[in-house]
Design an enzyme around this catalytic site. Structure first.
Site, PDB file in Angstrom:
ATOM      1  NE  ARG A  55      -3.792   0.104  -0.029  1.00 24.08           N
ATOM      2  CZ  ARG A  55      -4.791   0.256  -0.905  1.00 24.08           C
ATOM      3  NH1 ARG A  55      -5.067  -0.693  -1.775  1.00 24.08           N
ATOM      4  NH2 ARG A  55      -5.504   1.357  -0.934  1.00 24.08           N
ATOM      5  CB  THR A  93      -7.482   5.302  -3.707  1.00 26.67           C
ATOM      6  OG1 THR A  93      -7.274   4.289  -2.722  1.00 26.67           O
ATOM      7  CG2 THR A  93      -8.435   4.808  -4.770  1.00 26.67           C
ATOM      8  NE  ARG A 132      -3.284   3.186  -6.755  1.00 27.53           N
ATOM      9  CZ  ARG A 132      -4.088   2.590  -5.891  1.00 27.53           C
ATOM     10  NH1 ARG A 132      -4.169   3.020  -4.635  1.00 27.53           N
ATOM     11  NH2 ARG A 132      -4.817   1.550  -6.261  1.00 27.53           N
ATOM     12  CG  ASN A 186      -5.876   3.791  -9.074  1.00 25.38           C
ATOM     13  OD1 ASN A 186      -5.952   2.790  -9.788  1.00 25.38           O
ATOM     14  ND2 ASN A 186      -6.591   3.933  -7.981  1.00 25.38           N
ATOM     15  CG  HIS A 235      -5.861  -4.467  -6.721  1.00 26.30           C
ATOM     16  ND1 HIS A 235      -6.845  -3.913  -5.928  1.00 26.30           N
ATOM     17  CD2 HIS A 235      -5.515  -5.645  -6.135  1.00 26.30           C
ATOM     18  CE1 HIS A 235      -7.083  -4.731  -4.905  1.00 26.30           C
ATOM     19  NE2 HIS A 235      -6.291  -5.794  -5.007  1.00 26.30           N
TER      20      HIS A 235
END
Ligand code: GDP
Length: 197
Positions: free
Chosen positions: A120, A126, A137, A157, A160
């Site tokens: 992450r 996001t 991103r 973006n 995943h």
């Protein structure tokens, strides 16, 4: 300490922009082990199963739009015809199903310590325009929620990355058959994490 698994998908915008190697490299460089890797066309049902089908997730996604629109003083009903977070989340999920089928995607399973936290962090927020520089991103996109919504598409973006330990396990099992996953030791593992004496 137990290792965790996470699923990474280079989404169609990442694939079409030729960023597969550039993005994947960041996860290899941090020390995660790639245990599964394939290039494939995602089918609608797999994408449908991949993203949760419950009001908690729909609400979370819809709330992202609501918060952003409130901040900018925009009228959410103009785009979605509703200000109900769950209904907005359902619309975004439908957009995701179409988007994932735009081109092949690269799917990778990675394993390591605190994998979810790491994937992450490397992926970033996001919403690309809010994602920190240095994140995937943040470095390769500056898409915004209002533009994406106006164009009836998901935020582009690039990637995943599993967002919870249980999701990592579930998502890897959804996208990979057991025989497509491999267990091996990276040559630098004992240098990064010396075995206890
Ligand atoms: P992620 O785990 O960071 O990918 O975020 P989520 O699971 O909450 O959302 C899944 C994907 O849906 C995101 O990566 C975006 O591509 C898209 N998305 C999420 N929220 C919105 C939104 O409010 N509007 C639009 N257009 N797309 C969104």
């Amino acid at each position: 300490m137990k290792k965790q698994k996470a699923l990474l998908i280079i989404k169609p915008d990442g694939v079409q922009r030729g960023l597969c190697g550039t993005i994947l490299k960041r996860f290899e460089k941090v020390g995660l082990t790639i245990i599964g890797f394939k290039f494939m066309k995602a089918d609608a049902q797999t994408v449908k199963n991949h993203y949760p089908e419950n009001d908690v997730w729909f609400g979370k996604v819809g709330q992202r739009t609501l918060t952003n629109y409130a901040k900018k003083g925009l009228d959410v009903k103009k785009v979605f015809g509703t200000d109900d977070a769950v209904a907005i989340g359902k619309t975004v999920k439908n957009w995701l199903i179409t988007y994932f089928q735009e081109s092949p995607v690269l799917v990778a399973a990675v394993e390591g310590y605190e994998t979810i936290e790491i994937v992450r962090k490397i992926s970033g927020n996001t919403i690309p325009v809010l994602a920190a520089p240095g994140s995937v991103r943040g470095d390769f996109s500056h898409d915004t929620i209002d533009l994406a919504n106006e164009q009836n598409r998901p935020l582009r973006n690039l990637i995943h990355a599993s967002d919870a330990v249980e999701d990592g396990e579930k998502e890897v099992a959804l996208w990979f058959k057991p025989e497509e996953l491999f267990s091996y030791k990276r040559a630098d593992e004992d240098l990064m994490f010396p075995p206890s004496k």
